[in-house]
Design a protein around this motif. Sequence first.
Motif, PDB file in Angstrom:
ATOM      1  N   HIS A  18      -2.849  13.197 -29.395  1.00  0.00           N
ATOM      2  CA  HIS A  18      -1.789  13.464 -28.424  1.00  0.00           C
ATOM      3  C   HIS A  18      -1.102  14.799 -28.732  1.00  0.00           C
ATOM      4  CE1 HIS A  18       1.439  12.819 -25.592  1.00  0.00           C
ATOM      5  NE2 HIS A  18       2.308  13.017 -26.561  1.00  0.00           N
ATOM      6  N   LYS A  19      -0.800  15.035 -30.003  1.00  0.00           N
ATOM      7  CA  LYS A  19      -0.163  16.295 -30.389  1.00  0.00           C
ATOM      8  C   LYS A  19      -1.075  17.484 -30.093  1.00  0.00           C
ATOM      9  CE  LYS A  19       3.001  14.806 -34.015  1.00  0.00           C
ATOM     10  NZ  LYS A  19       3.344  14.931 -35.434  1.00  0.00           N
ATOM     11  N   ARG A  20      -2.372  17.331 -30.383  1.00  0.00           N
ATOM     12  CA  ARG A  20      -3.320  18.411 -30.117  1.00  0.00           C
ATOM     13  C   ARG A  20      -3.419  18.698 -28.622  1.00  0.00           C
ATOM     14  NH1 ARG A  20      -7.418  21.538 -31.507  1.00  0.00           N
ATOM     15  NH2 ARG A  20      -9.411  21.423 -30.462  1.00  0.00           N
ATOM     16  N   HIS A  21      -3.508  17.656 -27.813  1.00  0.00           N
ATOM     17  CA  HIS A  21      -3.591  17.830 -26.362  1.00  0.00           C
ATOM     18  C   HIS A  21      -2.337  18.510 -25.829  1.00  0.00           C
ATOM     19  CE1 HIS A  21      -4.872  17.078 -22.292  1.00  0.00           C
ATOM     20  NE2 HIS A  21      -3.732  16.478 -22.048  1.00  0.00           N
ATOM     21  N   ARG A  22      -1.178  18.125 -26.343  1.00  0.00           N
ATOM     22  CA  ARG A  22       0.079  18.731 -25.911  1.00  0.00           C
ATOM     23  C   ARG A  22       0.132  20.213 -26.277  1.00  0.00           C
ATOM     24  NH1 ARG A  22       5.054  15.664 -28.099  1.00  0.00           N
ATOM     25  NH2 ARG A  22       4.145  16.486 -29.990  1.00  0.00           N
ATOM     26  N   SER A  23      -0.357  20.560 -27.462  1.00  0.00           N
ATOM     27  CA  SER A  23      -0.385  21.961 -27.893  1.00  0.00           C
ATOM     28  C   SER A  23      -1.336  22.788 -27.026  1.00  0.00           C
ATOM     29  CB  SER A  23      -0.825  22.065 -29.352  1.00  0.00           C
ATOM     30  OG  SER A  23       0.085  21.402 -30.177  1.00  0.00           O
TER      31      SER A  23
END
Length: 61
Positions: A18-23
Amino acid sequence: MSMFESLGRYGAALKHAHKRHRSVRALNSLPAEIQRDIGWPVSQRDDPQAKLAALLLGSQR
Protein backbone atom coordinates in the motif's frame (compact mmCIF):
# COMPACT_ATOMS: atom_id res chain seq x y z
CA MET A 1 5.56 -21.03 12.17
CA SER A 2 2.33 -20.24 13.94
CA MET A 3 -0.81 -18.93 12.37
CA PHE A 4 -0.32 -15.52 13.98
CA GLU A 5 3.18 -15.18 12.54
CA SER A 6 1.78 -15.92 9.10
CA LEU A 7 -0.97 -13.35 9.55
CA GLY A 8 1.54 -10.80 10.78
CA ARG A 9 3.76 -11.32 7.75
CA TYR A 10 0.76 -11.08 5.42
CA GLY A 11 -0.36 -7.86 7.09
CA ALA A 12 3.13 -6.38 6.83
CA ALA A 13 3.29 -7.29 3.14
CA LEU A 14 -0.06 -5.59 2.51
CA LYS A 15 1.06 -2.48 4.37
CA HIS A 16 4.32 -2.34 2.38
CA ALA A 17 2.45 -2.76 -0.93
CA HIS A 18 0.00 0.00 0.00
CA LYS A 19 2.81 2.42 0.88
CA ARG A 20 4.65 1.60 -2.35
CA HIS A 21 1.51 2.09 -4.46
CA ARG A 22 0.82 5.42 -2.74
CA SER A 23 4.39 6.60 -3.41
CA VAL A 24 4.20 5.60 -7.08
CA ARG A 25 0.90 7.46 -7.48
CA ALA A 26 2.42 10.57 -5.90
CA LEU A 27 5.45 10.45 -8.20
CA ASN A 28 3.28 9.86 -11.27
CA SER A 29 1.14 12.88 -10.40
CA LEU A 30 4.15 15.23 -10.57
CA PRO A 31 4.67 17.31 -13.72
CA ALA A 32 6.73 15.64 -16.44
CA GLU A 33 9.62 18.11 -16.02
CA ILE A 34 10.03 17.26 -12.34
CA GLN A 35 9.76 13.54 -13.06
CA ARG A 36 12.63 13.86 -15.54
CA ASP A 37 14.70 15.92 -13.08
CA ILE A 38 14.50 13.30 -10.33
CA GLY A 39 15.07 10.40 -12.74
CA TRP A 40 11.55 8.98 -12.52
CA PRO A 41 10.25 7.54 -15.84
CA VAL A 42 7.78 10.01 -17.26
CA SER A 43 4.23 8.68 -17.12
CA GLN A 44 2.39 8.34 -20.42
CA ARG A 45 -0.39 10.81 -19.66
CA ASP A 46 -0.05 12.70 -22.95
CA ASP A 47 0.54 9.69 -25.16
CA PRO A 48 -2.32 9.46 -27.69
CA GLN A 49 -1.95 5.69 -27.95
CA ALA A 50 -2.26 5.34 -24.17
CA LYS A 51 -5.45 7.42 -24.28
CA LEU A 52 -6.84 5.18 -27.03
CA ALA A 53 -5.99 2.05 -25.07
CA ALA A 54 -7.68 3.50 -21.98
CA LEU A 55 -10.81 4.24 -24.02
CA LEU A 56 -10.90 0.80 -25.60
CA LEU A 57 -10.09 -1.16 -22.45
CA GLY A 58 -12.11 1.01 -20.09
CA SER A 59 -11.21 2.11 -16.63
CA GLN A 60 -10.28 -0.13 -13.73
CA ARG A 61 -13.25 -1.51 -11.87
